[in-house]
Scaffold this active site. Structure first.
Site: not given
Length: 308
Positions: A11, A33-34, A87, A165
């Site tokens: 996303i 971020s990993r 969201k 979702d």
């Protein structure tokens, strides 16, 4: 304004990064971020380190799954940063209320975003319905989970919402366009034998005027995807299609001003800029409340195992 983007997954890459890049308000100054990266942008794997080293970045946009998001948001608010939440805004109503309290205490802006409310025809639909009497509203929201969430196991776990979702996108539109509030009265949740979250749901709602309000969500749709809301009133029938990108009134297609779905995330980031500039927050939780009620009231029916 400089902004940090946390959680560089699908996303973020598909929507957040292009929206920031095309915005006159924002400059992407760092990512956390990993595994994910954005070319040419300073990257971190540790959020606390980013907050410490980049005190000049005053705004953070969180694109993480809902379960770990609270800790990141709480840390950012405690550090005096404005926070934008993908969201759903959290894994529970309680943690969302807590974040709102923290943001007020720290005097920072908190934005619980609902991207589907920014679809091109949602605002025109809201305006059209404002002076009409509702008789019936039905939601049909059916898509293929394999297409839109491949390999994302977290969405089936507690806090991941399952079919809600995408279903919460429909609920965010319904709660935006209806002049009167509704509340859930019953739900049936179809749960695969090998999963925690539902793969389908059927909902019914009470409306203060007695209108028939219902919704059907399904993650098993193959072929054409269906994201539609039909509203019957005393003065005609309105239908929203393609997730709010198209509106038809009494069989006549209505025209949209500007881009359709491609404009959702740019409009969210424009709204965030307004909130930061004015020192305000926007934390409407009504879509998440309906989902929580569905899990509280829902009758669970076991269905066939799901294999991605």
């Amino acid at each position: 304004m400089e902004i940090a983007l946390v959680g560089i997954g699908k996303i973020a890459v598909d929507q957040h990064v292009p929206a920031i890049a095309g915005s006159p308000d924002w400059s992407l100054a760092a990512t956390v971020s990993r595994r994910g990266r954005v070319d040419g942008v300073e990257s971190y794997t540790d959020f606390a380190e980013m907050l410490e080293r980049r005190s000049d970045i005053r705004v953070v946009s969180l694109c993480l799954p809902p379960v770990p998001r609270f800790d990141y948001a709480a840390s950012a608010i405690a550090a005096g940063r404005h926070v934008m939440l993908e969201k759903p805004p959290g894994a529970s109503l309680s943690e969302c209320h807590r974040l709102s309290e923290m943001a007020r205490a720290q005097r920072v802006s908190l934005f619980a975003t609902w991207h589907s409310r920014e679809a091109a025809m949602v605002a025109p639909a809201k305006a059209w319905l404002a002076d009409k009497t509702l008789r019936r509203l039905s939601v049909i929201w059916k898509e293929d989970v394999r297409r839109w969430h491949p390999g994302q196991d977290w969405i089936w776990e507690p806090g991941g919402l399952g079919v809600f979702d995408p279903g919460i996108n429909a609920l965010s539109i319904v709660t935006e366009i209806l002049p009167d509030p509704i509340h859930l009265t019953e739900a049936t949740l179809e749960v695969p034998e090998n999963k925690q979250g539902p793969i389908a749901a059927a909902l019914r709602f009470a409306h203060p005027g007695g209108a028939d309000v219902s919704a059907v969500f399904d993650w098993r749709q193959e072929g054409d995807q269906t994201w539609s809301i039909e509203v019957e009133t005393d003065q005609g029938v309105l239908a929203l299609h393609d997730g709010g990108a198209r509106m038809v009134v009494d069989g006549v297609e209505q025209s949209a001003d500007g881009p359709a779905l491609t404009g959702e995330y740019p409009r969210l980031y424009a709204r965030m800029a307004e909130l930061v500039a004015s020192g305000q927050s926007d934390t409407d939780l009504s879509p998440l409340r309906h989902v929580a009620d569905a899990f509280l009231l829902g009758r669970r029916v076991l269905t066939a195992p799901f294999v991605d």
